[in-house]
Design a protein around this motif. Sequence first.
Motif, PDB file in Angstrom:
ATOM      1  N   PHE A  25       0.865  -1.191   0.000  1.00 31.93           N
ATOM      2  CA  PHE A  25       0.000   0.000   0.000  1.00 31.93           C
ATOM      3  C   PHE A  25       0.893   1.229   0.000  1.00 31.93           C
ATOM      4  N   ARG A  26       0.848   2.012  -1.096  1.00 30.02           N
ATOM      5  CA  ARG A  26       1.781   3.136  -1.262  1.00 30.02           C
ATOM      6  C   ARG A  26       1.390   4.316  -0.372  1.00 30.02           C
ATOM      7  N   LEU A  27       2.340   4.701   0.496  1.00 25.90           N
ATOM      8  CA  LEU A  27       2.203   5.900   1.326  1.00 25.90           C
ATOM      9  C   LEU A  27       3.488   6.698   1.185  1.00 25.90           C
ATOM     10  N   GLY A  28       3.462   7.749   0.345  1.00 22.18           N
ATOM     11  CA  GLY A  28       4.663   8.550   0.138  1.00 22.18           C
ATOM     12  C   GLY A  28       5.768   7.730  -0.508  1.00 22.18           C
ATOM     13  N   ASP A  29       6.923   7.668   0.176  1.00 20.34           N
ATOM     14  CA  ASP A  29       8.071   6.950  -0.376  1.00 20.34           C
ATOM     15  C   ASP A  29       8.154   5.506   0.114  1.00 20.34           C
ATOM     16  N   PHE A  30       7.070   5.010   0.722  1.00 25.82           N
ATOM     17  CA  PHE A  30       7.086   3.641   1.251  1.00 25.82           C
ATOM     18  C   PHE A  30       5.874   2.857   0.757  1.00 25.82           C
ATOM     19  N   TYR A  31       6.071   1.532   0.691  1.00 22.65           N
ATOM     20  CA  TYR A  31       4.948   0.601   0.596  1.00 22.65           C
ATOM     21  C   TYR A  31       4.710   0.083   2.007  1.00 22.65           C
ATOM     22  N   GLU A  32       3.499   0.305   2.525  1.00 24.81           N
ATOM     23  CA  GLU A  32       3.186  -0.119   3.886  1.00 24.81           C
ATOM     24  C   GLU A  32       2.270  -1.338   3.864  1.00 24.81           C
ATOM     25  N   MET A  33       2.384  -2.160   4.905  1.00 26.31           N
ATOM     26  CA  MET A  33       1.491  -3.306   5.116  1.00 26.31           C
ATOM     27  C   MET A  33       0.931  -3.220   6.532  1.00 26.31           C
ATOM     28  N   PHE A  34      -0.310  -3.676   6.706  1.00 22.71           N
ATOM     29  CA  PHE A  34      -0.981  -3.578   7.998  1.00 22.71           C
ATOM     30  C   PHE A  34      -1.587  -4.923   8.402  1.00 22.71           C
ATOM     31  N   PHE A  35      -1.955  -5.014   9.650  1.00 23.32           N
ATOM     32  CA  PHE A  35      -2.637  -6.174  10.205  1.00 23.32           C
ATOM     33  C   PHE A  35      -1.825  -7.464   9.968  1.00 23.32           C
ATOM     34  N   ASP A  36      -2.493  -8.548   9.541  1.00 30.27           N
ATOM     35  CA  ASP A  36      -1.814  -9.845   9.373  1.00 30.27           C
ATOM     36  C   ASP A  36      -0.715  -9.782   8.319  1.00 30.27           C
ATOM     37  N   ASP A  37      -0.921  -8.993   7.252  1.00 32.81           N
ATOM     38  CA  ASP A  37       0.124  -8.835   6.239  1.00 32.81           C
ATOM     39  C   ASP A  37       1.415  -8.339   6.869  1.00 32.81           C
ATOM     40  N   ALA A  38       1.288  -7.375   7.759  1.00 37.78           N
ATOM     41  CA  ALA A  38       2.473  -6.791   8.397  1.00 37.78           C
ATOM     42  C   ALA A  38       3.193  -7.821   9.259  1.00 37.78           C
TER      43      ALA A  38
END
Length: 870
Positions: A25-38
Motif C-alpha cells: 500500500f503506497r504511502l509517500g516513499d514507502f509501501y506499507e502493510m498492515f494487520f496480518d500482512d504486516a
Amino acid sequence: MAAYTPMIQQYLQIKADYQDAFLFFRLGDFYEMFFDDAIKASQELEITLTSRDGGGDERIPMCGVPYHSAASYIEQLIEKGYKVAICEQTEDPKQAKGVVKREVVQLITPGTMMEGRGLNEKENNYIASITSFDDATYGFAYNDLSTGENKVTLLTGGFEEVLNELSMSGAKEVVVSSSFDADLQRKMRERSVLTISFEDDTNIQSSYEHLLKELNQDKLRVTSARLLNYLYRTQKRSLDHLQPISTYQVHQYMKIDYYSKRNLELTETIRSKGKKGSLLWLLDETKTAMGGRLLKQWIDRPLINRDSIEKRLSFVETLMNHYFERQDLREKLKEVYDLERLAGRVAFGNVNARDLIQLKRSLLQVPHLKEIVAGLPNEDARHFADRLDPCEEVTDLLERALVENPPVSIKEGNIIQDGYNEELDKYRDAMKNGKTWIAMLERKEREKTGIKSLKVGYNRVFGYYIEVTKANLHLLKDGQYERKQTLANAERFITPELKEKEALILEAEEKSVELEYQLFVELRDYVKEFIPRLQALARTVSELDVLQCFATVSEERHFTRPAFSDDRRIVIKDGRHPVVEKVMNAQEYVPNDCYMDADREILLITGPNMSGKSTYMRQIALTAILAQIGCFVPASEAVLPIFDQVFTRIGAADDLISGQSTFMVEMLEAKNAITNATKDSLILFDEIGRGTSTYDGMALAQAIIEYIHNRIGAKTLFSTHYHELTVLEEELPKVKNVHVSAIEQNGKVVFLHKIKEGAADKSYGIHVAQLAELPEDLINRANEILQELEQKAVSETAMNNDDRQFENDPSDMIEETQLSFFDEPVIKKQAKFNSKEKRVLDSLKELNILDMTPLQALNTLYDLQKKLRG
C-alpha cells in the motif's frame, strides 16, 4: 470498519479483493502493510514490525519497505510462492480532496514475473491452467508471460498425464476453477507446484480474441480463455507481446514421464536438484539465453518424426564440417541479447533505454549471422537465412535516437542523442548557455569583490545562490546581494539577475526531461509494432544456437551421427554415458556395445553392485534421447529405432510427501511402464523387487519380465541380483542374459565395467562393502555368515530336489537303501538286506510307517535320512 481512519478503511476495502496476496500500500516513499500482512511480512522479510493508530481501540500492526528498493523484497516473497498486489496512488496528493485515491495496478505472482532474479535467463517461467471436462478430458494450457509463448492441449490419459505435463513445463503457478477437486490440488502441490490460483471466468474477451483464432475446439478455447483472463485481470495492462496460441499433442513427441525424466537426470540431478551433472549441463554450449531455453524444451520433448530428426542431424553435420563458420556463428551469437524477453518488456511497458540499446546491438549482428548461414552447403541453410530478419527500421531509429550508454532511469533525461529532436536541442542549448553564464557570473563576482573563495552553487531547495564565507563578509558592500540563507561558516545570497537566469535554466531542464521521456515513450511504442517480427527472429536465432551447440558438443566429445532402423534393431558400438564420461577422464571410461533385435527383445543384466549396470542402462536411454532431439550420440556407431516412449525404474527413494515407501514407488513406476508401453517403447528396470522379501521380489520380477515378453514386446533392459532369473533365457525365447564382468585378485574384486554375454556367477556384495571401507571385523564376520548361508542353501536345495522327486513318484525313495517301502510285499518278504538296510527297515517298522499317509511317511523319512547322513 467505521471505527478506523479513512485511510485504513481504504486499505481494508482494497485488501478485501486480494485476500491471498500481500498488499503493498503506497504511502509517500514507502509501501506499507498492515494487520496480518504486516506480521507475516516482517517474519518472511526479516524487517521491523511496528504499529500505528488506525482509529480503533487498539494500535494496528504495521511494517513497510522503501519504494525505491521494493523490487528485492517483492522477489523474496515471490520466490517463496506468495503473491504481491501493488497498490499505487492514482491522483496527485496536492489535488486530492480527502484520502488520496489508490488502486492495485498489478498483481505479481510466481507465474507472472517479468524481471528480476526470480527469472533464470535460460529457463522459461511458465504459468499453467487446467480445466476438467465431464468426459474425463483435461484441458492444459501454459504461458510464459516474459516471452509471450502460449500453448494448449487436451489430455485423455487421466490426471497422472496432467501431472506429467505439469512437471514437464515446470510451471510455478497453476490456475484452476474455484470448484477444482481438492484431492487433485493436493497432488499438484506434491509435484512442487508453488502456487494454485483460481479463475472462474472462461468467457472470451475481445481484447485477446485474435489469439484464439487458430483453435478449432471449444475445450481448447475455454482452457486458454481461463488462463488469459487471469493474466489480463492480474496484470492490468497491455499484453501485446502474447503470441498466438499453438496447439500440440503429447503423442507428437517421445513421451518421457516424470519418473523417467528424474531417474535419467535429463535437466537436473536427483541429489542436488541442480543443473550440474545432468544431460542439459553436458549439452549447454548455447550462447544466448533464448537458445538455452529452447535446448531445455528440446530435451523435454524429443521428436518422433524421422524427417524432422534427420533435418536437425544434417544441419548439425554441416556445422561440424565447417569449423570456422561455426566459430564465427558462435562469436556473433554471443552479442545477441534476449530478444524474446526484450520484446515482452517493450509490450509490458517496463523497458528502459539500456534495454533498447541491447536490442539495437542484437539486431546489428543479424546481417552477419545471415551471411554466415547463407554460405553453408545445406539445403535448410537458405531457409534459416531467409528467416533472419534484421528489422533495419528499428536498428536505424535506435541508432539515431539513443545515446550509447544511457542511464537506467527513463525519467531523468540524458538518454536521447543531440540532433534527434530540434526542440530538445533548443532546451539543451539554453541549459548549456545558462550554465556558461553561471560560470562567467562566478568569475566576474570574484573579480568585483576580491573574494577568491566566492562560488555560485545550486540545490533543489533554494536553486542557484552566491556563497561567501563569514571570514570574507566584510568585503561585501551593503545591499550588494540579497541574503537568502545563513550557514555555520558562510552566508548565501541571491540577485535578481541570478534568479531570472535560474528560471530560464530550470525551465529548460524540466522541459528537456519531460520531452526526453515523451520521445522515449514514442520510441517504445514504435518498437512495439515490430514485436511479431522480433519474436519470429528470436525463434530462428534460438534454433540456430541450439544446433551449433549440438555440433560443438558432438565434435568435442567425439559423438557420431546415429542412423535409424525400420526393424527395431539397436546396434550401438563403443557406447558411453556422456555425462559420466565428462566427469571422468575420457580415457578411463570403458565403452560398451549393445545389440538387440527381434530375437533379443529383453536383456537380463546381472553383475556386481558398483560394476556399472545402471550406468549401462542409462547410457542406452540417453543415446536414444540424444538421437531424437537431433544431436549426435556418444558411440562409434549407432543404429536405433525411433522410440515413442521411455520408461525407467532406477534407484530407490521414498516419496515422503505422499507417504509412499520405496517399494510402493517402485511398483507405481513399474505399473506406469507396463500399462502404457508399446512395442516401440524402451523400458529400463533396475533391481525390480528388491524392496520386499526375496521370494516376493523374485516372483514379481519374473512375472514382470514374462508380461513384457509375452504382451508388450518393448525393448527392455532388466538388471537384477536374482541369479535365479537367468534361467528365463531358456524359457523365454526373446530374453538374453548379459553380465558386467568382474574378477577377483588377491581376495579383492576388480570391476571391468565390460558387458559380456551370459549370466554373472556371483554378486561380490561383501567385496563392495570392503571397498566402502567397512570395519575389517565386520567384513570377516559377513564372510563367515555368507559361507553358512551358502552351505545351508546347498543342503536345502538338495532336500527340495528330493521333495520334488517324492512328489513326482513316492516309490523312488532313498537311493542308499534301494528300498521301495511303499511296496508292502517287498518289506514283508524280509529280503536279504545289508546291515544298514536292515536298520532302516527295522526303524520303519518301529515307526509304523506303513500305516501312515504318503506325506507323513515322507516327513518321517527325512528325519531318518538326516540321521543316517550325519
